[in-house]
Design a protein around this motif. Sequence first.
Motif, PDB file in Angstrom:
ATOM      1  N   ASP A  78       0.836  -1.208   0.000  1.00  0.00           N
ATOM      2  CA  ASP A  78       0.000   0.000   0.000  1.00  0.00           C
ATOM      3  C   ASP A  78       0.872   1.260   0.000  1.00  0.00           C
ATOM      4  O   ASP A  78       0.628   2.202  -0.764  1.00  0.00           O
ATOM      5  N   ALA A  79       1.885   1.279   0.869  1.00  0.00           N
ATOM      6  CA  ALA A  79       2.751   2.455   0.973  1.00  0.00           C
ATOM      7  C   ALA A  79       3.538   2.674  -0.312  1.00  0.00           C
ATOM      8  O   ALA A  79       3.728   3.816  -0.756  1.00  0.00           O
ATOM      9  N   ALA A  80       3.995   1.579  -0.929  1.00  0.00           N
ATOM     10  CA  ALA A  80       4.756   1.707  -2.169  1.00  0.00           C
ATOM     11  C   ALA A  80       3.896   2.268  -3.292  1.00  0.00           C
ATOM     12  O   ALA A  80       4.329   3.138  -4.056  1.00  0.00           O
ATOM     13  N   LEU A  81       2.654   1.797  -3.405  1.00  0.00           N
ATOM     14  CA  LEU A  81       1.762   2.290  -4.453  1.00  0.00           C
ATOM     15  C   LEU A  81       1.414   3.760  -4.221  1.00  0.00           C
ATOM     16  O   LEU A  81       1.382   4.556  -5.166  1.00  0.00           O
ATOM     17  N   ASP A  82       1.149   4.117  -2.973  1.00  0.00           N
ATOM     18  CA  ASP A  82       0.884   5.525  -2.669  1.00  0.00           C
ATOM     19  C   ASP A  82       2.087   6.392  -3.034  1.00  0.00           C
ATOM     20  O   ASP A  82       1.938   7.496  -3.582  1.00  0.00           O
ATOM     21  N   THR A  83       3.264   5.901  -2.740  1.00  0.00           N
ATOM     22  CA  THR A  83       4.482   6.675  -2.971  1.00  0.00           C
ATOM     23  C   THR A  83       4.742   6.897  -4.453  1.00  0.00           C
ATOM     24  O   THR A  83       5.047   8.014  -4.882  1.00  0.00           O
ATOM     25  N   ILE A  84       4.645   5.822  -5.265  1.00  0.00           N
ATOM     26  CA  ILE A  84       4.933   6.026  -6.687  1.00  0.00           C
ATOM     27  C   ILE A  84       3.832   6.857  -7.347  1.00  0.00           C
ATOM     28  O   ILE A  84       4.102   7.589  -8.303  1.00  0.00           O
ATOM     29  N   HIS A  85       2.604   6.773  -6.815  1.00  0.00           N
ATOM     30  CA  HIS A  85       1.559   7.635  -7.360  1.00  0.00           C
ATOM     31  C   HIS A  85       1.896   9.099  -7.106  1.00  0.00           C
ATOM     32  O   HIS A  85       1.699   9.961  -7.978  1.00  0.00           O
ATOM     33  N   ASN A  86       2.423   9.387  -5.927  1.00  0.00           N
ATOM     34  CA  ASN A  86       2.725  10.774  -5.552  1.00  0.00           C
ATOM     35  C   ASN A  86       4.017  11.296  -6.164  1.00  0.00           C
ATOM     36  O   ASN A  86       4.126  12.495  -6.454  1.00  0.00           O
ATOM     37  N   HIS A  87       5.001  10.421  -6.343  1.00  0.00           N
ATOM     38  CA  HIS A  87       6.331  10.873  -6.733  1.00  0.00           C
ATOM     39  C   HIS A  87       6.831  10.264  -8.041  1.00  0.00           C
ATOM     40  O   HIS A  87       7.909  10.645  -8.512  1.00  0.00           O
ATOM     41  N   GLY A  88       6.082   9.335  -8.616  1.00  0.00           N
ATOM     42  CA  GLY A  88       6.548   8.631  -9.802  1.00  0.00           C
ATOM     43  C   GLY A  88       7.413   7.441  -9.433  1.00  0.00           C
ATOM     44  O   GLY A  88       8.033   7.408  -8.368  1.00  0.00           O
ATOM     45  N   GLY A  89       7.441   6.468 -10.314  1.00  0.00           N
ATOM     46  CA  GLY A  89       8.263   5.284 -10.068  1.00  0.00           C
ATOM     47  C   GLY A  89       7.559   4.019 -10.502  1.00  0.00           C
ATOM     48  O   GLY A  89       6.579   4.046 -11.255  1.00  0.00           O
ATOM     49  N   VAL A  90       8.065   2.890  -9.991  1.00  0.00           N
ATOM     50  CA  VAL A  90       7.602   1.581 -10.437  1.00  0.00           C
ATOM     51  C   VAL A  90       7.495   0.637  -9.240  1.00  0.00           C
ATOM     52  O   VAL A  90       8.380   0.623  -8.376  1.00  0.00           O
ATOM     53  N   VAL A  91       6.414  -0.137  -9.201  1.00  0.00           N
ATOM     54  CA  VAL A  91       6.331  -1.304  -8.325  1.00  0.00           C
ATOM     55  C   VAL A  91       6.332  -2.533  -9.219  1.00  0.00           C
ATOM     56  O   VAL A  91       5.451  -2.684 -10.076  1.00  0.00           O
ATOM     57  N   ILE A  92       7.328  -3.387  -9.055  1.00  0.00           N
ATOM     58  CA  ILE A  92       7.343  -4.668  -9.768  1.00  0.00           C
ATOM     59  C   ILE A  92       6.783  -5.717  -8.817  1.00  0.00           C
ATOM     60  O   ILE A  92       7.355  -5.970  -7.751  1.00  0.00           O
ATOM     61  N   TYR A  93       5.648  -6.275  -9.202  1.00  0.00           N
ATOM     62  CA  TYR A  93       4.960  -7.259  -8.361  1.00  0.00           C
ATOM     63  C   TYR A  93       5.293  -8.649  -8.893  1.00  0.00           C
ATOM     64  O   TYR A  93       4.906  -9.020 -10.003  1.00  0.00           O
ATOM     65  N   LEU A  94       6.039  -9.402  -8.084  1.00  0.00           N
ATOM     66  CA  LEU A  94       6.528 -10.719  -8.480  1.00  0.00           C
ATOM     67  C   LEU A  94       5.652 -11.815  -7.891  1.00  0.00           C
ATOM     68  O   LEU A  94       5.597 -11.995  -6.669  1.00  0.00           O
ATOM     69  N   ARG A  95       4.961 -12.532  -8.761  1.00  0.00           N
ATOM     70  CA  ARG A  95       4.159 -13.660  -8.312  1.00  0.00           C
ATOM     71  C   ARG A  95       5.048 -14.905  -8.214  1.00  0.00           C
ATOM     72  O   ARG A  95       6.137 -14.966  -8.774  1.00  0.00           O
ATOM     73  N   GLY A  96       4.576 -15.887  -7.421  1.00  0.00           N
ATOM     74  CA  GLY A  96       5.370 -17.084  -7.202  1.00  0.00           C
ATOM     75  C   GLY A  96       6.429 -16.919  -6.129  1.00  0.00           C
ATOM     76  O   GLY A  96       7.274 -17.792  -5.942  1.00  0.00           O
ATOM     77  N   HIS A  97       6.361 -15.804  -5.397  1.00  0.00           N
ATOM     78  CA  HIS A  97       7.333 -15.530  -4.334  1.00  0.00           C
ATOM     79  C   HIS A  97       6.736 -15.713  -2.943  1.00  0.00           C
ATOM     80  O   HIS A  97       7.341 -15.303  -1.954  1.00  0.00           O
ATOM     81  N   GLU A  98       5.556 -16.294  -2.854  1.00  0.00           N
ATOM     82  CA  GLU A  98       4.879 -16.454  -1.563  1.00  0.00           C
ATOM     83  C   GLU A  98       5.797 -17.115  -0.539  1.00  0.00           C
ATOM     84  O   GLU A  98       6.477 -18.098  -0.832  1.00  0.00           O
ATOM     85  N   GLY A  99       5.824 -16.546   0.669  1.00  0.00           N
ATOM     86  CA  GLY A  99       6.622 -17.145   1.738  1.00  0.00           C
ATOM     87  C   GLY A  99       8.108 -17.138   1.458  1.00  0.00           C
ATOM     88  O   GLY A  99       8.814 -18.097   1.774  1.00  0.00           O
ATOM     89  N   ARG A 100       8.610 -16.044   0.845  1.00  0.00           N
ATOM     90  CA  ARG A 100      10.014 -15.937   0.427  1.00  0.00           C
ATOM     91  C   ARG A 100      10.382 -17.077  -0.518  1.00  0.00           C
ATOM     92  O   ARG A 100      11.488 -17.594  -0.505  1.00  0.00           O
ATOM     93  N   GLY A 101       9.394 -17.483  -1.327  1.00  0.00           N
ATOM     94  CA  GLY A 101       9.651 -18.438  -2.399  1.00  0.00           C
ATOM     95  C   GLY A 101       9.333 -19.881  -2.090  1.00  0.00           C
ATOM     96  O   GLY A 101       9.557 -20.750  -2.938  1.00  0.00           O
ATOM     97  N   ILE A 102       8.763 -20.175  -0.903  1.00  0.00           N
ATOM     98  CA  ILE A 102       8.489 -21.577  -0.568  1.00  0.00           C
ATOM     99  C   ILE A 102       7.052 -21.987  -0.871  1.00  0.00           C
ATOM    100  O   ILE A 102       6.706 -23.163  -0.752  1.00  0.00           O
TER     101      ILE A 102
END
Length: 212
Positions: A78-102
Amino acid sequence: MTDTPAVRPHVSFEVETTVPTTHGTFTMRAYRDLDTGADHVAIVSGEPVDGALVRVHSECLTGEAFGSLKCECGPQLDAALDTIHNHGGVVIYLRGHEGRGIGLINKLRAYRLQEDGLDTLDANLALGLPADAREYIAAAEILRDLGLSSIRLLSNNPDKKDQLTAHDIEVTEMVPLVVGVGAFNESYLDTKRDRMGHRLPGQLDTGFDPVA
């Protein structure tokens, strides 16, 4: 003289679209992971340029969809999305990483062991699993596809910086993201700081200044 073999890509770009959200309206670019089959998304605000603020975020169903208080993943996203909306940038959302990859089931198994007193690292190891199985080569290729070779990384995890650097993405700064701290995850965060090297200055839920 033999030709140098072509470097095999690890992701393929699939589609770009505009998506309005509760955090703002973003450009979303979807990628297929050619190694794992997972679908990843680059959530973009503004025109990405070198030095952009970037969050590389691992999927967390329990924290993001179910509101689990055992981690800080939901508030971080939530904080990352709010931040890039306000200041510009990118959130890369990586699927398959649940539980640090387990994976989800093993993550819940690790939660069960934590109820018996193991910390988040030892619970994974007790299951015969790595403490952190995530890889970030897909994230690096997505960043290059966006035209980025140098970023400011919104993260507390130095392993992300090290892996991105190894894949030729320069990380000029690590911007801490310390949110969502509470009674149910303090020991979890202590373990990440003390045993996994995460940079958690004070572990205070006081926000952060992404443009400092």
